[in-house]
Each structure stands twice: as structure tokens, then as C-alpha cells.
Write an enzyme that holds these catalytic residues in place. Structure first.
Site, PDB file in Angstrom:
ATOM      1  N   CYS A  14      34.446 -48.278  -3.490  1.00 33.05           N
ATOM      2  CA  CYS A  14      35.720 -48.470  -2.793  1.00 33.05           C
ATOM      3  C   CYS A  14      36.051 -49.927  -2.488  1.00 33.05           C
ATOM      4  CB  CYS A  14      35.699 -47.677  -1.484  1.00 33.05           C
ATOM      5  SG  CYS A  14      35.547 -45.918  -1.752  1.00 33.05           S
TER       6      CYS A  14
HETATM    7  N1  NAD Z   1      32.348 -42.592  -3.099  1.00 39.03           N
HETATM    8  C1  NAD Z   1      32.954 -42.791  -1.962  1.00 39.03           C
HETATM    9  O1  NAD Z   1      32.304 -43.058  -0.967  1.00 39.03           O
HETATM   10  C2  NAD Z   1      34.475 -42.686  -1.844  1.00 39.03           C
HETATM   11  C3  NAD Z   1      35.039 -42.708  -0.562  1.00 39.03           C
HETATM   12  C4  NAD Z   1      36.401 -42.572  -0.419  1.00 39.03           C
HETATM   13  C5  NAD Z   1      37.212 -42.425  -1.545  1.00 39.03           C
HETATM   14  N2  NAD Z   1      36.647 -42.430  -2.787  1.00 39.03           N
HETATM   15  C6  NAD Z   1      37.555 -42.246  -3.923  1.00 39.03           C
HETATM   16  O2  NAD Z   1      37.405 -40.936  -4.422  1.00 39.03           O
HETATM   17  C7  NAD Z   1      37.591 -40.929  -5.840  1.00 39.03           C
HETATM   18  C8  NAD Z   1      36.380 -40.330  -6.506  1.00 39.03           C
HETATM   19  O3  NAD Z   1      35.256 -41.156  -6.204  1.00 39.03           O
HETATM   20  P1  NAD Z   1      33.782 -40.623  -6.317  1.00 39.03           P
HETATM   21  O4  NAD Z   1      32.951 -41.611  -5.579  1.00 39.03           O
HETATM   22  O5  NAD Z   1      33.670 -39.202  -5.954  1.00 39.03           O
HETATM   23  O6  NAD Z   1      33.548 -40.802  -7.890  1.00 39.03           O
HETATM   24  P2  NAD Z   1      32.366 -40.175  -8.772  1.00 39.03           P
HETATM   25  O7  NAD Z   1      32.263 -41.024  -9.983  1.00 39.03           O
HETATM   26  O8  NAD Z   1      31.162 -39.938  -7.931  1.00 39.03           O
HETATM   27  O9  NAD Z   1      32.915 -38.740  -9.169  1.00 39.03           O
HETATM   28  C9  NAD Z   1      33.974 -38.532 -10.017  1.00 39.03           C
HETATM   29  C10 NAD Z   1      33.684 -37.303 -10.823  1.00 39.03           C
HETATM   30  O10 NAD Z   1      34.835 -37.006 -11.600  1.00 39.03           O
HETATM   31  C11 NAD Z   1      34.414 -36.602 -12.889  1.00 39.03           C
HETATM   32  N3  NAD Z   1      35.535 -36.809 -13.784  1.00 39.03           N
HETATM   33  C12 NAD Z   1      35.930 -37.915 -14.431  1.00 39.03           C
HETATM   34  N4  NAD Z   1      37.045 -37.681 -15.120  1.00 39.03           N
HETATM   35  C13 NAD Z   1      37.374 -36.396 -14.911  1.00 39.03           C
HETATM   36  C14 NAD Z   1      38.429 -35.572 -15.342  1.00 39.03           C
HETATM   37  N5  NAD Z   1      39.382 -36.035 -16.155  1.00 39.03           N
HETATM   38  N6  NAD Z   1      38.436 -34.279 -14.932  1.00 39.03           N
HETATM   39  C15 NAD Z   1      37.462 -33.816 -14.129  1.00 39.03           C
HETATM   40  N7  NAD Z   1      36.446 -34.553 -13.664  1.00 39.03           N
HETATM   41  C16 NAD Z   1      36.408 -35.833 -14.053  1.00 39.03           C
HETATM   42  C17 NAD Z   1      33.189 -37.430 -13.170  1.00 39.03           C
HETATM   43  O11 NAD Z   1      32.363 -36.811 -14.153  1.00 39.03           O
HETATM   44  C18 NAD Z   1      32.525 -37.447 -11.804  1.00 39.03           C
HETATM   45  O12 NAD Z   1      31.637 -36.366 -11.616  1.00 39.03           O
HETATM   46  C19 NAD Z   1      37.872 -42.371  -6.227  1.00 39.03           C
HETATM   47  O13 NAD Z   1      39.253 -42.578  -6.251  1.00 39.03           O
HETATM   48  C20 NAD Z   1      37.281 -43.154  -5.090  1.00 39.03           C
HETATM   49  O14 NAD Z   1      37.894 -44.411  -4.922  1.00 39.03           O
HETATM   50  C21 NAD Z   1      35.283 -42.541  -2.964  1.00 39.03           C
END
Ligand code: NAD
Length: 446
Positions: A275
Site C-alpha cells: 500500500c
Molecule cells: N495487503 C494489504 O494490507 C492491503 C490493505 C489495504 C488495501 N489493500 C488493497 O487491496 C487490494 C488487494 O491487495 P492484496 O494485498 O490482497 O493483494 P494480493 O496480491 O495478496 O491478492 C490479490 C489476489 O488476487 C488474485 N488475482 C489477480 N488477478 C485476479 C483476477 N483477474 N481475478 C481474480 N483474482 C485475481 C491474485 O492471484 C491474488 O491471490 C489492492 O488494491 C491493495 O492495494 C491491501
């Protein structure tokens, strides 16, 4: 005429609504579990087939989300995980948690949101609620998702419902987790807001409705900009105070005794995580479209991204004091994950530190009990496995660079035979090492 709003509200109230979660990563997996634990039927979707398969075996691929919790949920039979997107049509609500990285020129990469939007649009049916949770710049829900869904011929606010609700995960935080972190929600219209608030209210402790998706999108970016800017301030003060011979950590500890109007932020080796290093640049990119410049964000980015270089310079300086050069020295970097006691290595500054040390000719190893082998990523492929976390291993190196303050490193005995430490986390001071006249290794802060 069918009242889809009332129909969906009824299904949410009696828990007969099925909740779909797209992207079962750090955000999506706990979200899916929270809805299951609140009595909803849940379908999780991921393009990586290994994830649904692992979940159905009762395994967790995210360390802080316990295996037991996943196994318990899947044993109850209310939750399923799949890579078959045709199952989207069976969901009443679809929550989108796909990645939002930056491209090679630090521009927003919305490809995951767009692909997912297309997958949903292809199967959109009356009475569905779609909520985007991925962090992004204000306007994304309206500009990217709304037109895709309107192309189905359904009307937003009557046929389908659309909202944005940012995620606020803090992996590893013992007090705050998905269920008890307040959930900001902005709907595309009053009906969309109403159903989205009802859905989250059925699973989360507190929901905070706002007037539009743009406000919700911008609120999330503000939260991350706030952290990025304040961390940059702490990093800059570290450089300034260090030149003046003043301990920045002691200064922050003193300042934080002020009971109002101050919040401590700490210096470090640079920003990490999915993030803070990325999201602020979504706003700078979008701001340029409107002819305005987000200068604080750019400046913070400049300072924070220069930190790994600073750490390497300090390491060279430290070795030089011991009559050694970086070239040929054995350097051990402590911590590959971006923060303590988690296994998330995304954007971790340790990667750049290791690569810079290597290109200066050092022989570099790393130690991280949370990451036994460095995973190859889009930008890095270290081809390294963690060395054991033991005093003997530590003593084999000319210098240790503390990049992450894992609890495993907070044992003074580990450093009994270590000569030199470059510390970016003030970890040595917390062990009573490195102070004036203290026994043990020489410690330089970075
Ligand atoms: N990690 C954090 O602490 C956090 C906190 C707040 C917000 N976010 C936001 O949340 C969102 C997701 O982050 P995350 O940390 O969970 O990412 P991540 O990489 O852990 O998870 C994303 C998942 O989506 C899957 N994916 C990718 N493309 C896809 C598609 N087309 N269809 C279905 N699945 C798909 C990936 O295989 C993966 O498992 C981002 O926008 C991030 O900025 C993350």
C-alpha cells in the site's frame, strides 16, 4: 416491476445472500472468512488455481491467517473457492479485492480491475451488488466499472448496485482485524449505498457511509498518503539529526509524551508493503490529469525511496571504520519481509538493499524466519534462501544490517560474537546493545 433493492436487503437480513469475493489474497481471504463467519454463503474466486485448491484442503497460504481458521470455515461447508468465474452469476454480492500495482513508469496499473470488471459484466444479472475494494484513485469505480456494467442494459441503483469500500487491513495487528475495523462505504446512488451498508453492517462492527464512491476512494488514499508523508518526515529528520549528533529515536520517544497533537512515526530502511509505497502515486497520476500537482506526495516518495541507498552507504562507512570495503565483505541482512513478524515481502526495501550491496561486490546473505526462501517477483530474483537464525551464523559475517525488527532477532545472545551492526530499526538499543561503553558489537544507525 421487481424491487431488486428490497429483494437484496431481505436476502442480506436473513443471510440467504451469497457473497462472492474476487482475489483471495491478503485482503480477500480474511474478508471471505468474515462473511462466512457471519452466516453468509461465500464463493471465493482467484485466477491462481493453487489458492482455491489449498483452501479446500483446509490450508492457509497466509501465515497470520491461521490454518485452523480456514479449515474450520471450509469444514462448515458454507464457503467454497474456485477459479471458475461462471459461478459469479450465483452470487448476490461481489466484492473485488484484486491487486492495484504500479506500472514500470510508476503509473497506475488498472489491468486487474479492468479484467475483473469484464468478467463480472459478462455475467451481471439483476439484483447483484458489486463493490470495489482495491485501493485506487478517486473516479475508478465510476470511470472503469460503471460503464462496463451499464453496457448490460441494466440500470445502476435499480437493476444492479455499485459501491466502493476501501480495505484497511493491517496484517499481524493483534487488536484490529477485518471484522472490527470501521468500513467506509460510498455508493454510486442512494440505493447502492443502502444495500452496501446493509451488507457490511451484517458482518462488520461499524460501517461509515459517505456521499460517493469518490469520497471513499480518496479517504483510503489520504490514509496512505498520511503515512507515507509522515514516515518521510521521520526519515528526513533522521538524516538531519544524525549529522547533528542527536538520536532521532530518543527525540521521537520524547515528543510522543505530548498527550495531544502528535503521533509518532519512525524512520526505517524505506517503505514496504502493497500500500504505502504505491497507492499515493495513484493520486499524483490522477491529479496531473486535472492540472494540479501533489508535491508533498512526490517529495515523500523521493525521500523514502532514497533510504535503501542510504543504508548501503552507511554499511560501507561502517565497514570502512573497520578497515574493510564492501567489496569482498560478508554482509548479513536481517529481515526480508517489509515489517516485523509477518511473511509479506512485497515492495520490501530489503530487496533493493541486498541488490545494491551485491552490485558493490559484497557477499550477501539474509536471515528471515518468516521467509525461508526468497520468492522471485516482478522486479527481483535474489535466488537466496534464509540462513539459520543463530549466533554462530550471525558471527560468520563482517556486518549485520537490521532491516526488519522480527521478534526472533530480539535476543541479545544472538549478537554475542558479532562485531558490527548497521541498524535501521533501533533494535540494538532495545536489547541494550551499542550504547556508549556497552559490550557487544559496534552499532551504527542508518
Ligand atoms: N495487503 C494489504 O494490507 C492491503 C490493505 C489495504 C488495501 N489493500 C488493497 O487491496 C487490494 C488487494 O491487495 P492484496 O494485498 O490482497 O493483494 P494480493 O496480491 O495478496 O491478492 C490479490 C489476489 O488476487 C488474485 N488475482 C489477480 N488477478 C485476479 C483476477 N483477474 N481475478 C481474480 N483474482 C485475481 C491474485 O492471484 C491474488 O491471490 C489492492 O488494491 C491493495 O492495494 C491491501
Amino acid at each position: 416491476m421487481t424491487d431488486y433493492r428490497a429483494g437484496l436487503l431481505g436476502k442480506i437480513a436473513d443471510r440467504s445472500a451469497r457473497v462472492g469475493v474476487i482475489g483471495l489474497g491478503y485482503v480477500g481471504l480474511p474478508l471471505a472468512l468474515v462473511f462466512e463467519e457471519s452466516g453468509f454463503a461465500v464463493t471465493g474466486f482467484d485466477v491462481d488455481p493453487a489458492k482455491p485448491e489449498a483452501l479446500h484442503r483446509g490450508e492457509s497460504y497466509i501465515r497470520h491467517i491461521g490454518r485452523e481458521r480456514v479449515a474450520r470455515a471450509f469444514a462448515r461447508g458454507r464457503i467454497e473457492a474456485t477459479f471458475d468465474f461462471d459461478r459469479l452469476s450465483g452470487c448476490d454480492a461481489v466484492l473485488v479485492c484484486v491487486p492495484t500495482p504500479l506500472g514500470r513508469h510508476r503509473e497506475p496499473d488498472l489491468s486487474y480491475i479492468r479484467t475483473t470488471g469484464d468478467e463480472i459484466a459478462r455475467r451481471l444479472r439483476s439484483g447483484q451488488l458489486v463493490v470495489l475494494e482495491s485501493t485506487t484513485y478517486p473516479g475508478t469505480t465510476r470511470e472503469e466499472l460503471l460503464p462496463r456494467f451499464l453496457a448490460s442494459g441494466l440500470e445502476c441503483g435499480r437493476g444492479f448496485f455499485l459501491a466502493f469500500s476501501p480495505e484497511r487491513e493491517d496484517p499481524g495487528n493483534k487488536s484490529f482485524h477485518t471484522q472490527n475495523i470501521p468500513k467506509v462505504v460510498g455508493g454510486m446512488d442512494p440505493a447502492s449505498l443502502e444495500v452496501a451498508v446493509a451488507l457490511y453492517g451484517a458482518a462488520m462492527a461499524r460501517v461509515v457511509p459517505v456521499s460517493s464512491p469518490e469520497v471513499a476512494e480518496a479517504a483510503k488514499i489520504l490514509e496512505n498518503v498520511f503515512r507515507a508523508v509522515n514516515i518521510a518526515l521521520a526519515n528526513e529528520l533522521k538524516l538531519v539529526l544524525d549529522r547533528m549528533g542527536i538520536d532521532v529515536w530518543e527525540v521521537i520517544d520524547a515528543a510522543k509524551t505530548k498527550p495531544f497533537g502528535f503521533m509518532p512515526f519512525y524512520p526505517g530502511p524505506g517503505l514496504g508493503g502493497h500500500c504505502i509505497p504505491l497507492d499515493p502515486f495513484y493520486l499524483t497520476w490522477k491529479a496531473a490529469e486535472h492540472g494540479v500537482w501533489a508535491r508533498f506526495i512526490e517529495l515523500a516518495g523521493e525521500i523514502n525511496t532514497s533510504m535503501p541507498r542510504h543504508v548501503v552507504e552507511r554499511t560501507a562507512y561502517a565497514l570502512n571504520r573497520h578497515g574493510k570495503s564492501l567489496r569482498g565483505s560478508k554482509v548479513l541482512v536481517l529481515g526480508l519481509s517489509y515489517k516485523a513478524d509477518i511473511d509479506d515481502d512485497r515492495e520490501s526495501p530489503s530487496f533493493e538493499i541486498i541488490e545494491r550491496l551485491r552490485s558493490a561486490g559484497a557477499e550477501v546473505a539474509y536471515c528471515d524466519p518468516y521467509i525461508p526462501a526468497a520468492r522471485p517477483g516482478r522486479e527481483h530474483d535474489l535466488r537466496l534462501a534464509s540462513v539459520p537464525c543463530t549466533g554462530e551464523e550471525f558471527a560468520r559475517h563482517d556486518v549485520l544490517v537490521v532491516s526488519t525488527a522480527h521478534s526472533d532477532f530480539k535476543i541479545a545472545n544472538l549478537y554475542a560474537d558479532v562485531k558490527l551492526v548497521v541498524d535501521t530499526r533501533n533494535l540494538m538499543a532495545s536489547l541494550g546493545l551499542g550504547g556508549p561503553g556497552a559490550a557487544g558489537p559496534e552499532v551504527l544507525r542508518a
